[in-house]
Design an enzyme around this catalytic site. Structure first.
Site, short mmCIF file in Angstrom:
data_model
loop_
_atom_site.label_atom_id
_atom_site.label_comp_id
_atom_site.label_asym_id
_atom_site.label_seq_id
_atom_site.Cartn_x
_atom_site.Cartn_y
_atom_site.Cartn_z
N ASP A 260 0.82 -1.20 0.00
CA ASP A 260 0.00 0.00 0.00
C ASP A 260 0.86 1.26 0.00
O ASP A 260 1.88 1.33 0.69
CB ASP A 260 -0.87 -0.04 1.27
CG ASP A 260 -1.79 1.15 1.38
OD1 ASP A 260 -2.66 1.30 0.51
OD2 ASP A 260 -1.64 1.93 2.35
N GLU A 302 1.06 -0.64 -5.05
CA GLU A 302 0.02 0.38 -5.24
C GLU A 302 0.70 1.70 -5.55
O GLU A 302 1.11 2.43 -4.66
CB GLU A 302 -0.86 0.52 -3.99
CG GLU A 302 -2.10 1.33 -4.31
CD GLU A 302 -2.43 2.45 -3.32
OE1 GLU A 302 -3.40 3.17 -3.58
OE2 GLU A 302 -1.73 2.61 -2.31
C1 GLC Z 1 -3.99 3.60 -0.26
C2 GLC Z 1 -5.38 3.04 -0.11
C3 GLC Z 1 -6.30 4.11 0.39
C4 GLC Z 1 -5.78 4.64 1.70
C5 GLC Z 1 -4.29 5.06 1.59
C6 GLC Z 1 -3.66 5.27 2.92
O1 GLC Z 1 -3.93 4.57 -1.22
O2 GLC Z 1 -5.83 2.50 -1.32
O3 GLC Z 1 -7.62 3.63 0.53
O4 GLC Z 1 -6.53 5.74 2.10
O5 GLC Z 1 -3.52 4.07 0.95
O6 GLC Z 1 -3.34 4.05 3.52
#
Ligand code: GLC
Length: 614
Positions: A260, A302
């Site tokens: 993430d 991500e």
């Molecule tokens: C990522 C997740 C999102 C979250 C962020 C902080 O972007 O997809 O939903 O708010 O991380 O952890």
């Protein structure tokens, strides 16, 4: 005598030791900590159960296992979908019926109620949120999934912890050792310097990048929400403990770890604190650690960033980083194309992607749990004489809110920042395509057109190289859930509009072809099955775009040496002609009809998948 298991571990370690140690020393310069890391890797390797080790060997022998055209993913919230982990286990037959063999379970680790950012503020990396079940339930679910040939993905939220994490609590009580796990500051002088160069992730819902902690009289860095404290990866203890958590989760049978917010994990004063070189050192080390301890596991990065920032996270052929990345720019550009009825930017984006090495695996999607940020290639848009960035974003947001003539879409703005005027957008695929409005107006014609758009977009997604990923509910055209506005814990975060409970009553209608759910479900199923059957959808098949001489119609081709596939997509609600110059006769994979692929009549929001044997 050295055991067989130690031999195997050593051979994997030796393959990477030089590089791993080199990168590690560059960051931490400590033999002692490095030794602890290696010892930990061995420990987690020994703890990995026999079935998982077996799977590691199989996947090592068949490293392309996730690059085939038979993968179909779905992301879902455990509570919304089935109440808890046991419930998900019971509902696996539904996922199987939908053809899913890769399920992303949205964050499910312990996270404080009301201060959880949808589970992305983790208080304990080794404990499941009690309402959802236990670690044993998770391991039992992954085991069951594996028996059914379903891979399981889980988030690894590595940029930050919740303010309720043990380290955060000790830090707040004044313990220096734990304050060093984060970025603590006595006054605002240094934070003020950071604020000069670091943009904001949630400018309206969580402005600023620092939070004042009255209990200890210090500021802490909080890039996301104030209760998500950024971890300090300059500290070897942070890196080590987080890697051990990562391996612990892998050992519960998780096949894909979604790292993430990975671009944010390294901070440096005077920079924007995104995508810094050290981030890549850390991801590369994670890849090596994975290959040493659990080589069957994949890393999904991500990286929601502009295109040139995304691709480096694949690393290089010799030094790979992530196995898979989100195709975020294509996703945003698809929606731009829906609003503009002009495919030029999408075509350009595909040309860029088609030129990349075929072994890069993208996760293709239309919607996910997050908002859509309008991260488009504005330089190209500008060249095509479209509008400048800010007015264009405003146009897109107006369009999808249904405030633009001809638009039937509905949804909500997200983080509408008056300073940057950079609002993002939230809504489900079905509602953004107009199904919600058409149902409300009981307008059959409008409904049929909205469904056609929904299916056409999915067809386009399914034709891309990589792994298609459905957002739970999209397979049965789930609509926006406006009830979040009444819930105090959710109402400030419009992402909850597309995080509604899965509607099992509606899902039952998937069997009935006269219902909206049935129409969407069955039409998608047909496409997914074609994709699975035809080798021309494989990642290794070539891909390119073809000029159609019609601004609203996009044409893309794929070929694998045996077959050629021409995909034609009409992004306009009006009928159009696609003037492509492809010789010979083609078979429509959906209708079975044969004919030429030169002047092709395309109904509004229609698409064609035309195959020719080479
Ligand atoms: C990522 C997740 C999102 C979250 C962020 C902080 O972007 O997809 O939903 O708010 O991380 O952890």
């Amino acid at each position: 005598m050295i055991s067989e298991e130690k031999k195997l571990f050593d051979s994997r370690l030796n393959r990477h030791r030089d590089e791993l140690k080199w990168l590690y020393m560059e960051l931490y310069d400590s033999d002692e900590w490095y030794k602890c890391l290696e010892e930990g890797l061995w420990r987690f390797y020994k703890e990995r159960n026999a079935a998982l080790r077996e799977m590691d060997l199989e996947r090592e022998a068949n490293p392309d296992w996730y690059r085939k055209n038979d993968m179909l993913g779905m992301m879902l919230y455990v509570d919304n979908f089935a109440g808890n982990l046991k419930g998900v286990k019971e509902k696996l037959p539904y996922l199987e019926k939908a053809g899913i063999n890769y399920v992303h379970l949205m964050p499910l680790l312990e996270s404080p109620k009301g201060r959880s950012d949808g589970g992305y503020a983790v208080a304990d990396f080794r404990k499941v949120q009690p309402e959802l079940g236990t670690m044993e339930d998770l391991a039992a679910l992954t085991e069951k999934c594996h028996q059914k040939g379903i891979s399981v993905c889980l988030d690894f939220v590595m940029n930050h912890t919740s303010e309720e994490h043990e380290w955060a609590r000790k830090a707040r009580q004044g313990d220096k050792k734990y304050q060093d796990c984060y970025f603590f500051f006595d006054g605002f002088t240094v934070p003020a310097l950071y604020e000069k160069t670091v943009p904001q992730v949630f400018p309206t819902t969580a402005p600023g990048n620092f939070t004042w902690l009255p209990q200890c009289g210090k500021y802490v860095m909080t890039t996301f929400y104030p209760y998500q404290w950024d971890l300090n990866y300059r500290n070897p203890m942070v890196f080590q403990e987080m890697m051990f958590h990562f391996l612990f989760l892998a050992n519960q049978g998780i096949d894909i770890l979604r790292i993430d917010a990975v671009p944010y994990i390294w901070k440096e004063l005077g920079t924007n604190c995104r995508n810094l070189p050290r981030v890549h050192s850390i991801v590369r080390m994670m890849r090596m650690i994975t290959e040493i301890v659990c080589p069957g596991v994949l890393l999904l990065g991500e990286v929601v960033m502009e295109p040139e920032k995304v691709v480096p996270y694949f690393g290089t052929v010799e030094k790979p980083e992530c196995h898979m990345l989100y195709n975020v720019t294509t996703m945003a550009t698809i929606w731009h194309t829906v609003a503009s009825h002009d495919v030029c930017l999408l075509k350009k984006q595909l040309d860029t992607l088609c030129a990349l090495p075929g072994d890069y695996v993208f996760l293709n999607y239309l919607r996910c749990h997050d908002d859509i940020g309008w991260g488009l290639d504005y330089a190209s848009l500008w060249k095509e004489r479209m509008q400048a960035e800010i007015p264009h974003k405003k146009f897109l947001n107006d369009y999808f809110r249904g405030c633009f003539p001809g638009s039937v879409s509905s949804g909500e703005l997200y983080n509408d920042d008056p300073v940057t005027q950079d609002a993002r957008f939230c809504g489900t695929t079905a509602s953004m395509c107009g199904i919600e409005k058409a149902l409300a107006k009981k307008d059959e014609k409008m409904l049929a057109s909205a469904i056609d758009l929904d299916i056409m977009l999915h067809a386009f997604m399914l034709m891309q190289s990589g792994i298609p990923m459905l957002y739970s509910g999209d397979e049965v055209a789930q609509l926006n859930d406006w009830s979040y506005r009444e819930e105090p814990e959710k109402r400030d975060d419009s992402r909850y509009i597309h995080r509604g409970k899965f509607d099992w009553e509606a899902a039952k209608k998937a069997e009935d072809p006269d219902t909206v759910q049935g129409k969407v479900f069955t039409r998608l199923k047909v496409l997914e099955e074609i994709r699975r059957k035809e080798a021309v959808f494989e990642g290794s098949a070539a891909a390119w775009t073809i000029q159609t001489w019609e601004p609203a119609v996009l044409c893309m081709a794929r070929a694998d040496g045996r077959d050629k596939l021409i995909g034609i997509y009409n992004f306009s609600p009006e009928e159009k002609m696609a003037w492509i110059d492809e010789k010979g006769s083609y078979t429509d994979l959906v209708t079975g009809e044969t004919g030429p692929a030169s002047g092709v009549r395309m109904p509004g929001y229609g698409f064609r998948w035309l195959k020719q044997q080479l």
